[in-house]
Scaffold this motif. Sequence first.
Motif, PDB file in Angstrom:
ATOM      1  N   GLN B  16       0.789  -1.229   0.000  1.00  7.03           N
ATOM      2  CA  GLN B  16       0.000   0.000   0.000  1.00  7.03           C
ATOM      3  C   GLN B  16       0.828   1.288   0.000  1.00  7.03           C
ATOM      4  O   GLN B  16       0.525   2.217  -0.723  1.00  7.03           O
ATOM      5  N   PHE B  17       1.806   1.355   0.847  1.00 11.19           N
ATOM      6  CA  PHE B  17       2.632   2.566   1.011  1.00 11.19           C
ATOM      7  C   PHE B  17       1.789   3.809   1.297  1.00 11.19           C
ATOM      8  O   PHE B  17       2.195   4.914   1.017  1.00 11.19           O
ATOM      9  N   LYS B  18       0.577   3.605   1.813  1.00 11.19           N
ATOM     10  CA  LYS B  18      -0.265   4.764   2.075  1.00 11.19           C
ATOM     11  C   LYS B  18       0.130   5.460   3.370  1.00 11.19           C
ATOM     12  O   LYS B  18      -0.159   6.648   3.562  1.00 11.19           O
ATOM     13  N   ASP B  19       0.797   4.715   4.268  1.00 10.15           N
ATOM     14  CA  ASP B  19       1.219   5.286   5.549  1.00 10.15           C
ATOM     15  C   ASP B  19       2.143   6.479   5.363  1.00 10.15           C
ATOM     16  O   ASP B  19       2.200   7.368   6.196  1.00 10.15           O
ATOM     17  N   GLU B 169     -10.251   4.346  -3.491  1.00 13.84           N
ATOM     18  CA  GLU B 169      -8.863   4.793  -3.685  1.00 13.84           C
ATOM     19  C   GLU B 169      -7.879   3.626  -3.575  1.00 13.84           C
ATOM     20  O   GLU B 169      -7.113   3.491  -2.624  1.00 13.84           O
ATOM     21  N   CYS B 170      -7.929   2.752  -4.601  1.00 12.69           N
ATOM     22  CA  CYS B 170      -7.236   1.475  -4.481  1.00 12.69           C
ATOM     23  C   CYS B 170      -5.767   1.516  -4.873  1.00 12.69           C
ATOM     24  O   CYS B 170      -5.023   0.584  -4.574  1.00 12.69           O
ATOM     25  N   GLU B 171      -5.344   2.562  -5.575  1.00 15.50           N
ATOM     26  CA  GLU B 171      -3.939   2.580  -5.990  1.00 15.50           C
ATOM     27  C   GLU B 171      -3.017   2.796  -4.790  1.00 15.50           C
ATOM     28  O   GLU B 171      -3.342   3.564  -3.890  1.00 15.50           O
ATOM     29  N   PRO B 172      -1.865   2.144  -4.781  1.00 13.60           N
ATOM     30  CA  PRO B 172      -0.899   2.376  -3.712  1.00 13.60           C
ATOM     31  C   PRO B 172      -0.478   3.849  -3.663  1.00 13.60           C
ATOM     32  O   PRO B 172      -0.622   4.569  -4.655  1.00 13.60           O
ATOM     33  N   TYR B 173       0.041   4.254  -2.535  1.00 15.40           N
ATOM     34  CA  TYR B 173       0.597   5.600  -2.303  1.00 15.40           C
ATOM     35  C   TYR B 173      -0.444   6.715  -2.170  1.00 15.40           C
ATOM     36  O   TYR B 173      -0.237   7.656  -1.418  1.00 15.40           O
ATOM     37  N   ILE B 174      -1.549   6.627  -2.935  1.00 15.29           N
ATOM     38  CA  ILE B 174      -2.455   7.778  -2.973  1.00 15.29           C
ATOM     39  C   ILE B 174      -3.336   7.817  -1.729  1.00 15.29           C
ATOM     40  O   ILE B 174      -3.927   6.810  -1.341  1.00 15.29           O
ATOM     41  N   THR B 175      -3.433   8.989  -1.113  1.00 14.16           N
ATOM     42  CA  THR B 175      -4.265   9.131   0.090  1.00 14.16           C
ATOM     43  C   THR B 175      -5.091  10.407   0.067  1.00 14.16           C
ATOM     44  O   THR B 175      -5.604  10.838   1.095  1.00 14.16           O
ATOM     45  N   CYS B 176      -5.211  11.042  -1.098  1.00 10.89           N
ATOM     46  CA  CYS B 176      -5.909  12.337  -1.099  1.00 10.89           C
ATOM     47  C   CYS B 176      -7.391  12.184  -0.773  1.00 10.89           C
ATOM     48  O   CYS B 176      -7.947  12.992  -0.024  1.00 10.89           O
ATOM     49  N   THR B 295      -1.819  14.215  -3.344  1.00 12.26           N
ATOM     50  CA  THR B 295      -0.855  13.481  -2.540  1.00 12.26           C
ATOM     51  C   THR B 295       0.531  13.680  -3.140  1.00 12.26           C
ATOM     52  O   THR B 295       0.731  13.399  -4.323  1.00 12.26           O
ATOM     53  N   VAL B 296       1.439  14.191  -2.332  1.00 19.17           N
ATOM     54  CA  VAL B 296       2.822  14.347  -2.784  1.00 19.17           C
ATOM     55  C   VAL B 296       3.633  13.319  -2.012  1.00 19.17           C
ATOM     56  O   VAL B 296       3.762  13.412  -0.789  1.00 19.17           O
ATOM     57  N   THR B 297       4.117  12.308  -2.707  1.00 17.24           N
ATOM     58  CA  THR B 297       4.716  11.191  -1.978  1.00 17.24           C
ATOM     59  C   THR B 297       5.837  10.540  -2.780  1.00 17.24           C
ATOM     60  O   THR B 297       6.254  11.064  -3.807  1.00 17.24           O
ATOM     61  N   GLY B 298       6.314   9.425  -2.276  1.00 15.24           N
ATOM     62  CA  GLY B 298       7.436   8.741  -2.925  1.00 15.24           C
ATOM     63  C   GLY B 298       8.739   9.084  -2.209  1.00 15.24           C
ATOM     64  O   GLY B 298       8.754   9.230  -0.980  1.00 15.24           O
ATOM     65  N   ASP B 299       9.783   9.232  -2.982  1.00 10.68           N
ATOM     66  CA  ASP B 299      11.095   9.464  -2.384  1.00 10.68           C
ATOM     67  C   ASP B 299      11.307  10.938  -2.057  1.00 10.68           C
ATOM     68  O   ASP B 299      12.184  11.598  -2.624  1.00 10.68           O
ATOM     69  N   GLN B 302       9.191  14.769   3.337  1.00  5.68           N
ATOM     70  CA  GLN B 302       7.944  14.777   4.121  1.00  5.68           C
ATOM     71  C   GLN B 302       6.756  14.543   3.200  1.00  5.68           C
ATOM     72  O   GLN B 302       6.077  15.495   2.818  1.00  5.68           O
ATOM     73  N   PRO B 303       6.478  13.287   2.870  1.00  3.30           N
ATOM     74  CA  PRO B 303       5.317  13.031   2.009  1.00  3.30           C
ATOM     75  C   PRO B 303       4.045  13.460   2.726  1.00  3.30           C
ATOM     76  O   PRO B 303       3.892  13.202   3.923  1.00  3.30           O
ATOM     77  N   LYS B 304       3.166  14.142   2.025  1.00  4.49           N
ATOM     78  CA  LYS B 304       1.910  14.564   2.658  1.00  4.49           C
ATOM     79  C   LYS B 304       0.895  14.944   1.591  1.00  4.49           C
ATOM     80  O   LYS B 304       1.211  14.977   0.396  1.00  4.49           O
ATOM     81  N   ASN B 305      -0.323  15.261   2.076  1.00  8.48           N
ATOM     82  CA  ASN B 305      -1.356  15.754   1.163  1.00  8.48           C
ATOM     83  C   ASN B 305      -1.401  17.266   1.252  1.00  8.48           C
ATOM     84  O   ASN B 305      -1.312  17.832   2.342  1.00  8.48           O
ATOM     85  N   LEU B 306      -1.547  17.902   0.116  1.00 13.17           N
ATOM     86  CA  LEU B 306      -1.636  19.353   0.080  1.00 13.17           C
ATOM     87  C   LEU B 306      -2.921  19.742  -0.625  1.00 13.17           C
ATOM     88  O   LEU B 306      -3.383  19.037  -1.513  1.00 13.17           O
ATOM     89  N   GLU B 307      -3.493  20.878  -0.195  1.00 10.23           N
ATOM     90  CA  GLU B 307      -4.621  21.421  -0.957  1.00 10.23           C
ATOM     91  C   GLU B 307      -4.010  22.395  -1.962  1.00 10.23           C
ATOM     92  O   GLU B 307      -3.464  23.434  -1.581  1.00 10.23           O
ATOM     93  N   VAL B 308      -4.096  22.029  -3.235  1.00  9.35           N
ATOM     94  CA  VAL B 308      -3.324  22.720  -4.257  1.00  9.35           C
ATOM     95  C   VAL B 308      -4.244  23.464  -5.215  1.00  9.35           C
ATOM     96  O   VAL B 308      -5.250  22.931  -5.670  1.00  9.35           O
ATOM     97  N   LEU B 309      -3.872  24.715  -5.509  1.00 11.59           N
ATOM     98  CA  LEU B 309      -4.574  25.462  -6.558  1.00 11.59           C
ATOM     99  C   LEU B 309      -4.140  24.892  -7.902  1.00 11.59           C
ATOM    100  O   LEU B 309      -2.964  24.581  -8.093  1.00 11.59           O
ATOM    101  N   PHE B 310      -5.079  24.776  -8.839  1.00 12.43           N
ATOM    102  CA  PHE B 310      -4.707  24.269 -10.158  1.00 12.43           C
ATOM    103  C   PHE B 310      -3.696  25.215 -10.786  1.00 12.43           C
ATOM    104  O   PHE B 310      -3.783  26.433 -10.613  1.00 12.43           O
TER     105      PHE B 310
END
Lengths: 183, 565
Positions: B16-19, B169-176, B295-299, B302-310
């Motif tokens: 999962q890598f959602k943690d 939200e079944c894909e790994p990594y994504i937690t938005c 979700t900004v994650t991977g290598d 500080q991986p985290k979720n951000l509220e981002v303007l387009f």
Amino acid sequence: MFSAIIVLGLLALTFGLLLGFIAIKFKVEGDPLVEKIDAVLPQTQCGQCGYPGCKPYAQAIANETADINQCPPGGETTIIALADLLDREPKPLNPENGEESGKTVVYIDEQTCIGCTLCIQACPIDAIAGAAKQMHTVIESECTGCNLCIPPCPVDCIIIKPVNETIDSWQWDKPNAIAEAKS
Amino acid sequence: MIKNLFKFPGGVHVSQFKDLSIHEKVEPAKLPSKLVLPLHQHIGAAAEPCVEIGELVLKGQKIASANGYVSAPIHAPTSGTIEDIGDYPIAHPSGMSAPCIVIKPDGDDKWIELESHASDYSSIDPSHLRNIIRRAGIVGLGGAGFPTYIKHNPGPDGSVDTLIINGSECEPYITCDDSLMRDRPDEIVCGIRIIKHALNAKHVVVAIEDNKPEAFQAIKKALADFDDESIEAVQIPTIYPAGSEKQLIYTVTGKEVPQNSLPINISIVCQNIGTTAAVYRAINHGEPLISRYVTVTGDIHQPKNLEVLFGTPINELVDQCGGVKGSVRRLIIGGPMMGFAMHQLNLPVIKTTNCVLIDAKESKAFKTRDFAMPCIRCGSCAEACPAGLIPQQLYWYSKSQEFDKAQDYNLYDCIECGCCDYVCPSKIPLVQYYRFAKAEIWKRELEMQKSNTARQRHEFHQFRVEREKAEKAEKHRQKKAALQAKENANKDDIKTGKEADPKKAAILAAMERAKAKKAEPKNTDNLTEAQKKLIAEIDAKRAKQRNAASQAKPTNEDSKDSNNS
């Protein structure tokens, strides 16, 4: 013995009439093979094959007076399709007819155009709009890139433009087979 | 009430890598130095800019309008100046540039005056609701970006059986979506109720994978506040791709969406969690869609979720999350299973960007595609395929370009989920083959259409040329016939002495006059003897001169001279 002859004769007559009737009723108009070959050709009507259009070339292939490797705009894809259709061996494109190149369209430089209508008459698919002493324009979406309009132009205002890949026409590549084999 | 769930075929259990990204609190992304907004952020036609360079825009102001039915408008995510309208690199697998609007923020973040709609959505007519959603530029935020208002049309029946809210939200990594459900369950539930009203749905199921218990509890609590029995939240087993539309529909209802058909045809509509929240903001606050959770994650540190303007560049998001651990090998937009790789970070976030995944050269988290072994026909891919296809056959046919056969094996039912890739022991890039085959079939189809048009146009051209020739010949013949008739008539006229034609009469009269003139007496008549003698002398003199000249140059001046004298 007579009865056998009569019965067989009647049978022959019945079937003869039936076949004759069917031959008239379900008559196939035109040559279906020519139609099939024509469907495979790219319809640029460019004449590079040496025939005045795709249909005459298809006719020539069907009559076996022309080979299947004389269509540069169709290139390898068309040759393979023709080989499949006619159950022949595919062969490389005949260099006498030209080279396979990327898709192009033509573009009229409207500043230079004098409105002579010669290109309009040359276009095999009526894809140039204009009138005498009026500016001419190529309908780009219809242009097949046959370049037949270029030689008649007296002021050389027709330019060949390659069809560039856009983000909408972009497509996924075939995975690299070499990378796959390297193991 | 959902009594039992159904298990779709295949699927894979992926790490999962959602943690990585779920524990950090969601924060708004910093206002970037400039926002780049691609005009094409959704499925359908690109939007058309309705602002000019140098114009001042307010937050929420429409800067590009929808172009056609399947399209969506784009709004300014913050207040500022339009700096440019032109081609910029965007997050697209081709790596090409596309038309964008660039906004230089002024830092005030000043909203345009919002048209707040009634807080009681139920008093709004469903078709009016759809229009508000359309004007707010809302598209499906799950990844495909299909304009939402089109999905909200219940069709001729005027109602749908089941509305499924996709929180799996079944894909790994994504937690938005997970973060959104934890942060704003009330907004989501309000949004769900609005969509239920718009669709006149009989039954609503919020499907959440069982690896998100906090989100499930939050939604359940929010639902309890409303006490609406027709809306229920269910936990579905965690298996990839449970969040894919067709698989989710099967899991929840046991119904399969027929081939070449849409869920609405079996009276089901699916909506993403993010979309429901956006619908709530649009209806209750009048806010257009200008930001999302990413979700900004991977290598990264500080991986985290951000509220981002387009339009925010991805590199600024990565910087805000502590930067990359090592050096970037590639950037994956979307998840590791279905996302696509990009090789530069200066790309804008768009409406469908749910995850930004950084793959560093130093990490070994991702299976690399440097080599692939031959297919050994193990059949693992067929076991894993959630669409019930035979991936290895599709692979053979795609590879050898036997596209007809690939279509016989239902190539177009492939959802490109990547399960077959994932399980393949030979690491063959199967999905890439299917994408290639699909694109190639489309291309050939288009070429075929084009050549058919060219054929028709050529045939018409030939017909036209023939027709013009015939017309010309006919005209020529008619003219000739008319001329002949005229001549014949002329002859007849002369014979009969008739003067039918006034023109002819005039000519005849002129001829008569000329004849009469000729008959008139000339100045050579009635001469005296002396004059005659003089003339004779002069004539003799002229004859002499002429004789001398006529040897070299014979002329016929005789008659003229005699007349003039």
